[in-house]
Motif scaffolding. Sequence first.
Motif, PDB file in Angstrom:
ATOM      1  N   MET A 264       3.563   6.666   3.449  1.00 26.52           N
ATOM      2  CA  MET A 264       4.767   5.930   2.691  1.00 26.52           C
ATOM      3  C   MET A 264       4.476   4.471   2.484  1.00 26.52           C
ATOM      4  O   MET A 264       4.982   3.977   1.280  1.00 26.52           O
ATOM      5  N   LYS A 265       3.738   3.749   2.950  1.00 28.71           N
ATOM      6  CA  LYS A 265       3.028   2.556   2.355  1.00 28.71           C
ATOM      7  C   LYS A 265       2.016   2.462   1.387  1.00 28.71           C
ATOM      8  O   LYS A 265       1.754   1.392   1.161  1.00 28.71           O
ATOM      9  N   GLN A 266       1.609   3.679   1.036  1.00 34.85           N
ATOM     10  CA  GLN A 266       0.364   3.975   0.238  1.00 34.85           C
ATOM     11  C   GLN A 266       0.910   3.915  -1.229  1.00 34.85           C
ATOM     12  O   GLN A 266       1.832   4.536  -1.466  1.00 34.85           O
ATOM     13  N   GLN A 267      -0.251   3.594  -2.182  1.00 39.05           N
ATOM     14  CA  GLN A 267       0.254   3.845  -3.557  1.00 39.05           C
ATOM     15  C   GLN A 267       0.423   5.138  -4.058  1.00 39.05           C
ATOM     16  O   GLN A 267       1.297   5.439  -4.977  1.00 39.05           O
ATOM     17  N   ASP A 268      -0.228   5.985  -3.632  1.00 39.11           N
ATOM     18  CA  ASP A 268      -0.203   7.668  -4.021  1.00 39.11           C
ATOM     19  C   ASP A 268       1.419   8.092  -3.669  1.00 39.11           C
ATOM     20  O   ASP A 268       1.874   8.744  -4.630  1.00 39.11           O
ATOM     21  N   PHE A 269       2.029   7.588  -2.556  1.00 42.37           N
ATOM     22  CA  PHE A 269       3.414   7.731  -2.609  1.00 42.37           C
ATOM     23  C   PHE A 269       4.190   7.153  -3.693  1.00 42.37           C
ATOM     24  O   PHE A 269       5.203   8.103  -4.186  1.00 42.37           O
ATOM     25  N   GLN A 270       4.040   6.065  -3.972  1.00 42.74           N
ATOM     26  CA  GLN A 270       4.897   5.518  -5.022  1.00 42.74           C
ATOM     27  C   GLN A 270       4.646   6.279  -6.387  1.00 42.74           C
ATOM     28  O   GLN A 270       5.329   6.558  -7.055  1.00 42.74           O
TER      29      GLN A 270
END
Length: 290
Positions: free
Chosen positions: A254-260
Amino acid sequence: MELKVTKYQIDDDGVATVWFHRPGRGNSWTNLMNTEYRWIMDTLDRDPKVRVVVLTGTGDQFCVGADTKALNFYTTSDREYADTVDQSHAAQPGTGVNEEFETDIIWHWGLRVPVIAAINGACAGIAAAITAFCDLRYAAEGIKFTTSTPRLGLPAEYGLSWILPRIIGTTHAADILFTGRVVYSEELERMGFLNGLHPKDALMEEVYKVARMIATQVSPASVTSAKRQMYAELLHLHPREAIDGSKAIIGHFMKQQDFQEGIAAYNERRRPHFADPTIDPRPDTVPAAG
Protein backbone atom coordinates in the motif's frame (compact mmCIF):
# COMPACT_ATOMS: atom_id res chain seq x y z
CA MET A 1 25.02 -18.95 -24.78
CA GLU A 2 24.66 -20.62 -28.17
CA LEU A 3 21.31 -22.41 -28.14
CA LYS A 4 21.07 -25.70 -30.02
CA VAL A 5 18.03 -27.52 -28.58
CA THR A 6 15.96 -24.63 -27.22
CA LYS A 7 14.95 -21.17 -28.39
CA TYR A 8 13.13 -18.12 -27.05
CA GLN A 9 11.78 -14.72 -27.98
CA ILE A 10 10.28 -11.70 -26.16
CA ASP A 11 7.47 -9.62 -27.60
CA ASP A 12 6.70 -5.94 -27.07
CA ASP A 13 4.25 -6.69 -24.23
CA GLY A 14 6.90 -8.48 -22.20
CA VAL A 15 5.60 -11.96 -22.99
CA ALA A 16 8.49 -14.38 -23.45
CA THR A 17 8.04 -17.68 -25.27
CA VAL A 18 10.42 -20.59 -24.72
CA TRP A 19 10.48 -23.66 -26.94
CA PHE A 20 11.91 -27.11 -26.36
CA HIS A 21 13.46 -27.41 -29.80
CA ARG A 22 14.42 -30.89 -30.99
CA PRO A 23 11.65 -31.44 -33.54
CA GLY A 24 13.35 -34.43 -35.10
CA ARG A 25 13.46 -36.16 -31.70
CA GLY A 26 10.07 -35.20 -30.28
CA ASN A 27 11.72 -32.34 -28.37
CA SER A 28 13.13 -35.03 -26.09
CA TRP A 29 15.01 -34.03 -22.96
CA THR A 30 18.80 -34.15 -22.67
CA ASN A 31 21.41 -32.69 -20.34
CA LEU A 32 22.14 -30.06 -22.98
CA MET A 33 18.47 -29.08 -23.10
CA ASN A 34 18.45 -28.86 -19.30
CA THR A 35 21.50 -26.58 -19.33
CA GLU A 36 20.10 -24.33 -22.05
CA TYR A 37 16.64 -24.19 -20.47
CA ARG A 38 18.10 -23.15 -17.11
CA TRP A 39 20.13 -20.40 -18.78
CA ILE A 40 17.15 -19.08 -20.72
CA MET A 41 14.87 -18.99 -17.69
CA ASP A 42 17.50 -17.32 -15.52
CA THR A 43 18.09 -14.75 -18.26
CA LEU A 44 14.38 -14.02 -18.66
CA ASP A 45 13.78 -13.79 -14.93
CA ARG A 46 16.47 -11.13 -14.66
CA ASP A 47 15.19 -9.09 -17.61
CA PRO A 48 12.87 -6.29 -16.38
CA LYS A 49 11.08 -6.25 -19.74
CA VAL A 50 9.76 -9.78 -19.16
CA ARG A 51 6.46 -10.08 -17.31
CA VAL A 52 5.45 -13.69 -18.04
CA VAL A 53 6.90 -16.78 -19.75
CA VAL A 54 5.06 -19.23 -22.03
CA LEU A 55 6.70 -22.65 -22.32
CA THR A 56 5.89 -24.92 -25.27
CA GLY A 57 7.43 -27.28 -27.80
CA THR A 58 8.44 -26.87 -31.42
CA GLY A 59 6.10 -28.51 -33.93
CA ASP A 60 3.41 -30.96 -32.84
CA GLN A 61 4.95 -32.21 -29.61
CA PHE A 62 5.67 -30.64 -26.25
CA CYS A 63 8.40 -32.99 -24.98
CA VAL A 64 8.32 -36.79 -25.13
CA GLY A 65 10.56 -37.16 -22.06
CA ALA A 66 14.15 -38.27 -21.80
CA ASP A 67 15.93 -39.08 -25.05
CA THR A 68 15.85 -42.84 -25.64
CA LYS A 69 19.56 -42.89 -26.46
CA ALA A 70 20.27 -41.47 -23.02
CA LEU A 71 18.02 -44.07 -21.40
CA ASN A 72 19.82 -46.86 -23.25
CA PHE A 73 23.12 -45.59 -21.82
CA TYR A 74 21.96 -46.35 -18.29
CA THR A 75 21.25 -50.01 -19.06
CA THR A 76 24.98 -50.66 -19.47
CA SER A 77 26.65 -47.91 -17.45
CA ASP A 78 27.83 -48.24 -13.84
CA ARG A 79 27.77 -44.48 -13.27
CA GLU A 80 25.47 -43.05 -10.61
CA TYR A 81 22.46 -41.37 -12.16
CA ALA A 82 22.71 -38.26 -9.94
CA ASP A 83 26.28 -37.68 -11.10
CA THR A 84 25.32 -37.82 -14.77
CA VAL A 85 22.62 -35.14 -14.41
CA ASP A 86 24.52 -32.81 -12.08
CA GLN A 87 23.71 -29.20 -13.03
CA SER A 88 25.78 -27.43 -10.37
CA HIS A 89 27.88 -25.90 -13.16
CA ALA A 90 24.85 -24.47 -14.94
CA ALA A 91 22.73 -21.37 -14.36
CA GLN A 92 20.74 -21.53 -11.12
CA PRO A 93 17.40 -19.80 -11.77
CA GLY A 94 15.05 -19.04 -8.91
CA THR A 95 17.70 -19.04 -6.18
CA GLY A 96 17.60 -16.94 -3.04
CA VAL A 97 13.85 -17.26 -2.43
CA ASN A 98 13.41 -20.54 -0.54
CA GLU A 99 15.99 -23.29 -0.10
CA GLU A 100 13.31 -25.87 -0.89
CA PHE A 101 13.15 -24.50 -4.42
CA GLU A 102 16.87 -24.70 -5.13
CA THR A 103 16.99 -27.99 -6.98
CA ASP A 104 15.90 -29.43 -10.31
CA ILE A 105 12.54 -28.34 -11.73
CA ILE A 106 11.06 -26.89 -8.54
CA TRP A 107 13.30 -23.88 -9.18
CA HIS A 108 10.37 -22.69 -11.33
CA TRP A 109 8.69 -21.68 -8.06
CA GLY A 110 11.55 -19.35 -7.18
CA LEU A 111 11.27 -17.36 -10.40
CA ARG A 112 9.96 -13.79 -10.34
CA VAL A 113 7.82 -14.37 -13.42
CA PRO A 114 4.87 -16.73 -13.72
CA VAL A 115 5.41 -19.61 -16.15
CA ILE A 116 2.56 -20.89 -18.33
CA ALA A 117 2.88 -24.36 -19.86
CA ALA A 118 1.26 -24.50 -23.31
CA ILE A 119 1.15 -28.27 -23.81
CA ASN A 120 0.81 -28.48 -27.57
CA GLY A 121 1.48 -32.19 -27.99
CA ALA A 122 2.81 -35.35 -26.38
CA CYS A 123 4.08 -34.75 -22.84
CA ALA A 124 5.87 -37.62 -21.11
CA GLY A 125 8.32 -38.47 -18.36
CA ILE A 126 10.30 -35.54 -17.06
CA ALA A 127 8.17 -33.18 -19.15
CA ALA A 128 5.17 -34.19 -17.04
CA ALA A 129 7.08 -33.03 -13.97
CA ILE A 130 8.11 -29.77 -15.62
CA THR A 131 4.50 -28.90 -16.47
CA ALA A 132 3.40 -29.82 -12.94
CA PHE A 133 5.83 -27.25 -11.49
CA CYS A 134 4.76 -24.53 -13.90
CA ASP A 135 2.30 -22.00 -12.50
CA LEU A 136 -0.47 -22.41 -15.09
CA ARG A 137 -1.15 -25.23 -17.54
CA TYR A 138 -3.14 -25.21 -20.79
CA ALA A 139 -3.30 -28.05 -23.30
CA ALA A 140 -4.51 -28.86 -26.77
CA GLU A 141 -7.35 -31.32 -27.18
CA GLY A 142 -6.37 -34.93 -27.70
CA ILE A 143 -2.75 -34.72 -26.51
CA LYS A 144 -1.16 -37.64 -24.67
CA PHE A 145 0.32 -37.30 -21.17
CA THR A 146 2.14 -40.03 -19.27
CA THR A 147 4.74 -40.40 -16.55
CA SER A 148 6.07 -43.53 -18.34
CA THR A 149 8.20 -44.54 -15.35
CA PRO A 150 6.39 -47.63 -14.00
CA ARG A 151 6.45 -49.16 -17.47
CA LEU A 152 10.22 -48.58 -17.57
CA GLY A 153 10.91 -50.09 -14.16
CA LEU A 154 11.48 -46.70 -12.54
CA PRO A 155 9.94 -44.87 -9.55
CA ALA A 156 7.98 -41.62 -9.61
CA GLU A 157 10.49 -39.05 -10.76
CA TYR A 158 11.36 -35.44 -10.11
CA GLY A 159 8.84 -34.68 -7.38
CA LEU A 160 5.73 -35.98 -9.13
CA SER A 161 4.87 -38.03 -6.04
CA TRP A 162 4.78 -34.76 -4.07
CA ILE A 163 3.17 -32.35 -6.52
CA LEU A 164 0.55 -34.47 -8.32
CA PRO A 165 -1.49 -35.29 -5.18
CA ARG A 166 -1.54 -31.58 -4.36
CA ILE A 167 -2.87 -30.67 -7.81
CA ILE A 168 -5.28 -33.51 -8.61
CA GLY A 169 -5.65 -35.41 -5.31
CA THR A 170 -4.27 -38.77 -4.22
CA THR A 171 -6.88 -40.83 -6.07
CA HIS A 172 -5.98 -39.50 -9.50
CA ALA A 173 -2.28 -39.22 -8.66
CA ALA A 174 -2.13 -42.88 -7.65
CA ASP A 175 -3.78 -43.86 -10.94
CA ILE A 176 -1.27 -41.88 -13.01
CA LEU A 177 1.83 -42.81 -10.98
CA PHE A 178 1.08 -46.51 -10.46
CA THR A 179 -0.09 -47.38 -13.99
CA GLY A 180 1.98 -45.07 -16.16
CA ARG A 181 -0.94 -45.17 -18.57
CA VAL A 182 -1.52 -42.62 -21.28
CA VAL A 183 -3.93 -39.93 -20.07
CA TYR A 184 -5.49 -37.66 -22.67
CA SER A 185 -5.80 -33.94 -22.08
CA GLU A 186 -9.59 -34.14 -21.78
CA GLU A 187 -9.15 -36.38 -18.73
CA LEU A 188 -6.42 -34.13 -17.34
CA GLU A 189 -8.87 -31.24 -17.46
CA ARG A 190 -11.51 -33.24 -15.57
CA MET A 191 -8.90 -34.14 -12.95
CA GLY A 192 -8.07 -30.46 -12.45
CA PHE A 193 -4.52 -30.60 -13.80
CA LEU A 194 -5.25 -28.03 -16.50
CA ASN A 195 -6.37 -24.43 -16.34
CA GLY A 196 -7.84 -24.75 -19.80
CA LEU A 197 -8.30 -27.06 -22.80
CA HIS A 198 -8.45 -25.75 -26.36
CA PRO A 199 -8.51 -27.00 -29.96
CA LYS A 200 -4.97 -27.50 -31.17
CA ASP A 201 -5.11 -24.69 -33.71
CA ALA A 202 -6.38 -22.24 -31.06
CA LEU A 203 -4.16 -23.23 -28.12
CA MET A 204 -1.40 -20.66 -28.49
CA GLU A 205 -3.82 -17.82 -29.23
CA GLU A 206 -5.75 -18.61 -26.05
CA VAL A 207 -2.59 -18.97 -23.97
CA TYR A 208 -1.27 -15.64 -25.23
CA LYS A 209 -4.52 -13.97 -24.19
CA VAL A 210 -3.84 -15.05 -20.61
CA ALA A 211 -0.15 -14.18 -20.85
CA ARG A 212 -0.84 -10.69 -22.21
CA MET A 213 -3.42 -10.02 -19.53
CA ILE A 214 -0.77 -10.82 -16.92
CA ALA A 215 1.85 -8.79 -18.81
CA THR A 216 -0.23 -5.66 -19.36
CA GLN A 217 -2.99 -5.45 -16.77
CA VAL A 218 -1.50 -6.44 -13.42
CA SER A 219 1.37 -5.24 -11.27
CA PRO A 220 4.52 -7.36 -11.78
CA ALA A 221 5.44 -6.89 -8.12
CA SER A 222 2.00 -8.09 -7.04
CA VAL A 223 2.27 -11.21 -9.20
CA THR A 224 5.72 -12.01 -7.82
CA SER A 225 4.51 -11.59 -4.27
CA ALA A 226 1.38 -13.68 -4.83
CA LYS A 227 3.47 -16.44 -6.39
CA ARG A 228 5.86 -16.50 -3.44
CA GLN A 229 3.03 -16.33 -0.91
CA MET A 230 1.20 -19.23 -2.55
CA TYR A 231 4.13 -21.63 -2.69
CA ALA A 232 5.48 -20.69 0.75
CA GLU A 233 2.04 -21.30 2.24
CA LEU A 234 1.70 -24.58 0.36
CA LEU A 235 4.80 -25.75 2.26
CA HIS A 236 3.91 -24.66 5.78
CA LEU A 237 0.11 -25.22 5.60
CA HIS A 238 -0.60 -22.79 8.44
CA PRO A 239 -3.65 -20.65 7.57
CA ARG A 240 -3.12 -18.21 10.44
CA GLU A 241 0.43 -17.50 9.25
CA ALA A 242 -0.93 -16.99 5.74
CA ILE A 243 -3.47 -14.39 6.89
CA ASP A 244 -1.21 -12.56 9.33
CA GLY A 245 1.70 -12.64 6.90
CA SER A 246 -0.46 -11.29 4.09
CA LYS A 247 -1.50 -8.32 6.23
CA ALA A 248 2.13 -7.31 6.64
CA ILE A 249 2.70 -7.65 2.89
CA ILE A 250 -0.45 -5.65 2.14
CA GLY A 251 0.88 -2.86 4.33
CA HIS A 252 4.12 -2.83 2.37
CA PHE A 253 2.38 -2.78 -1.01
CA MET A 254 0.00 0.00 0.00
CA LYS A 255 3.03 2.28 0.29
CA GLN A 256 4.15 1.54 -3.28
CA GLN A 257 3.44 3.47 -6.46
CA ASP A 258 1.73 0.48 -8.10
CA PHE A 259 -1.06 0.65 -5.51
CA GLN A 260 -1.64 4.33 -6.20
CA GLU A 261 -1.67 3.64 -9.94
CA GLY A 262 -3.97 0.65 -9.60
CA ILE A 263 -6.55 2.63 -7.64
CA ALA A 264 -6.32 5.58 -10.03
CA ALA A 265 -6.75 3.36 -13.09
CA TYR A 266 -9.75 1.64 -11.51
CA ASN A 267 -11.42 4.94 -10.66
CA GLU A 268 -10.66 6.38 -14.10
CA ARG A 269 -11.66 3.16 -15.88
CA ARG A 270 -8.44 2.90 -17.85
CA ARG A 271 -5.59 0.43 -18.28
CA PRO A 272 -3.04 0.74 -15.46
CA HIS A 273 0.59 1.59 -16.12
CA PHE A 274 2.53 -0.28 -13.49
CA ALA A 275 6.22 0.12 -12.77
CA ASP A 276 8.69 -2.20 -14.45
CA PRO A 277 9.89 -5.02 -12.19
CA THR A 278 13.29 -4.81 -10.64
CA ILE A 279 15.89 -7.01 -12.30
CA ASP A 280 16.12 -9.47 -9.44
CA PRO A 281 13.42 -8.98 -6.79
CA ARG A 282 14.37 -11.31 -3.96
CA PRO A 283 12.85 -11.45 -0.47
CA ASP A 284 14.64 -8.26 0.58
CA THR A 285 12.51 -6.29 -1.90
CA VAL A 286 9.34 -8.42 -1.89
CA PRO A 287 8.41 -9.43 1.67
CA ALA A 288 8.22 -13.15 2.31
CA ALA A 289 4.94 -14.74 3.35
CA GLY A 290 4.45 -16.58 6.60
